[in-house]
Design an enzyme around this catalytic site. Structure first.
Site, PDB file in Angstrom:
ATOM      1  N   TYR A 182       0.763  -1.130   0.000  1.00  0.00           N
ATOM      2  CA  TYR A 182      -0.001   0.160   0.055  1.00  0.00           C
ATOM      3  C   TYR A 182       1.037   1.423  -0.160  1.00  0.00           C
ATOM      4  CZ  TYR A 182      -2.631   3.756   2.168  1.00  0.00           C
ATOM      5  OH  TYR A 182      -3.301   4.956   2.394  1.00  0.00           O
ATOM      6  N   SER A 183       0.723   2.289  -0.860  1.00  0.00           N
ATOM      7  CA  SER A 183       1.345   3.588  -1.023  1.00  0.00           C
ATOM      8  C   SER A 183       2.747   3.276  -0.942  1.00  0.00           C
ATOM      9  CB  SER A 183       0.699   4.097   0.153  1.00  0.00           C
ATOM     10  OG  SER A 183       1.023   5.720   0.150  1.00  0.00           O
ATOM     11  N   GLU A 184       3.510   3.917  -0.224  1.00  0.00           N
ATOM     12  CA  GLU A 184       4.910   3.470   0.099  1.00  0.00           C
ATOM     13  C   GLU A 184       5.397   1.940  -0.112  1.00  0.00           C
ATOM     14  OE1 GLU A 184       8.309   5.744   2.091  1.00  0.00           O
ATOM     15  OE2 GLU A 184       8.014   4.035   3.378  1.00  0.00           O
ATOM     16  N   ILE A 186      -1.915  -1.341  -3.960  1.00  0.00           N
ATOM     17  CA  ILE A 186      -2.847  -0.514  -3.414  1.00  0.00           C
ATOM     18  C   ILE A 186      -2.404   1.028  -3.302  1.00  0.00           C
ATOM     19  CG2 ILE A 186      -4.674  -0.092  -1.824  1.00  0.00           C
ATOM     20  CD1 ILE A 186      -4.174  -2.851  -0.750  1.00  0.00           C
ATOM     21  N   HIS A 207      -7.070   7.833  -1.112  1.00  0.00           N
ATOM     22  CA  HIS A 207      -5.855   7.063  -0.942  1.00  0.00           C
ATOM     23  C   HIS A 207      -5.952   6.498   0.394  1.00  0.00           C
ATOM     24  CE1 HIS A 207      -1.605   6.924  -1.721  1.00  0.00           C
ATOM     25  NE2 HIS A 207      -1.355   6.877  -0.560  1.00  0.00           N
TER      26      HIS A 207
END
Length: 273
Positions: free
Chosen positions: A130-132, A163, A228
């Site tokens: 997810y994200s980073e 994601i 987000h």
């Protein structure tokens, strides 16, 4: 299929287990997957004004950001005009952040840390980020392919779920680390991928740029219509699980990489420092 789960910036293995819980529990209930949760090695404080946003402390990042990159730099990407395509948006983001580059030593340390976790869990054969964590997972796949060419190390990751991610990073010059973009490198990730994002994500250009650098014939995307986030509502979880119930058995039956099969079971938490 066992997934290595990589949380976003200012996350933790414990918090990501909660975030991902509804989807992970449904996949386990259907006998499709099990999960190993990891986290970055650098403990961080949440940015001012966001103290209660990221969940229970301690919080971590995969990247050592004490020098250079900081939370404020992400605000630039939020204000990129929608008329700019994903690759140009990422380039503009990097260029206007001159002097805030992640140095190669920082990135190498992050990659080495993830590879150590992978080596500690020989049954892991997929990644969900997810994200980073999605950026780190994408970079892990690219690095595995590079090591296979250079050292003969057999790649482990057969499938990835991203994601709200962003494209993988690469070394450039003496000390820079920059994103791999489709209009520069073409396809950087050739394993099957599943991309989950929301049309209202302020960082949508990053997720699109990651999708564009993956092999299109092996990529699936899902727009949950939100921001987000990791989708947790019942309807999105059901639809995501239905899609993965179609994808995962096909991968287990015919993926070109050798696989260590695992049954469903309790998720584990790795690296809670």
């Amino acid at each position: 299929m066992r997934f290595l789960c990589l949380p976003g910036a200012y996350g933790s293995a414990k918090n990501f287990r909660i975030q991902l819980g509804p989807l992970a529990n449904e996949l386990e209930r259907r006998g499709l997957a099990s999960f190993t949760y990891s986290q970055g090695s650098h403990e961080v404080e949440p940015p001012a004004g966001w103290e209660d946003y990221f969940g229970a402390r301690p919080l971590y990042r995969f990247l050592d950001t004490r020098h250079g990159d900081n939370f404020e730099s992400l605000r630039r990407l939020r204000h990129m005009p929608y008329s700019v395509n994903a690759e140009d948006a990422i380039r503009m983001f990097q260029e206007c952040g001159d002097g805030e580059d992640w140095h190669q030593q920082v990135w190498r340390e992050a990659m080495d840390d993830v590879f150590r976790t992978l080596d500690e869990h020989p049954d892991v054969n997929a990644v969900i980020g997810y994200s980073e964590g999605a950026m780190v997972g994408a970079s892990l796949i690219v690095e595995e392919a590079l090591q296979a060419q250079q050292t003969g190390r057999q790649p482990r990751i057969q499938f990835a779920i991203f994601i709200s991610g962003s494209p993988p990073l690469k070394f450039e010059g003496n000390d820079r680390v920059v994103a791999q973009l489709a209009d520069q490198v073409g396809t950087a990730i050739d394993i099957p991928t599943f991309h989950i994002f929301g049309c209202n994500d302020a960082f949508l250009s990053g997720a699109v740029a990651l999708y564009n650098v993956c092999e299109p014939t092996k990529s699936t995307m899902f727009d949950h219509g939100l921001g987000h986030i990791v989708p947790r509502d019942a309807e999105n979880v059901r639809m995501l699980a239905d899609i993965l119930e179609q994808l995962i058995p096909k991968l287990e039956g015919g993926n070109r990489r050798p696989e260590t099969k695992t049954g469903s079971g309790e998720a584990s938490i790795q690296g809670e420092r």
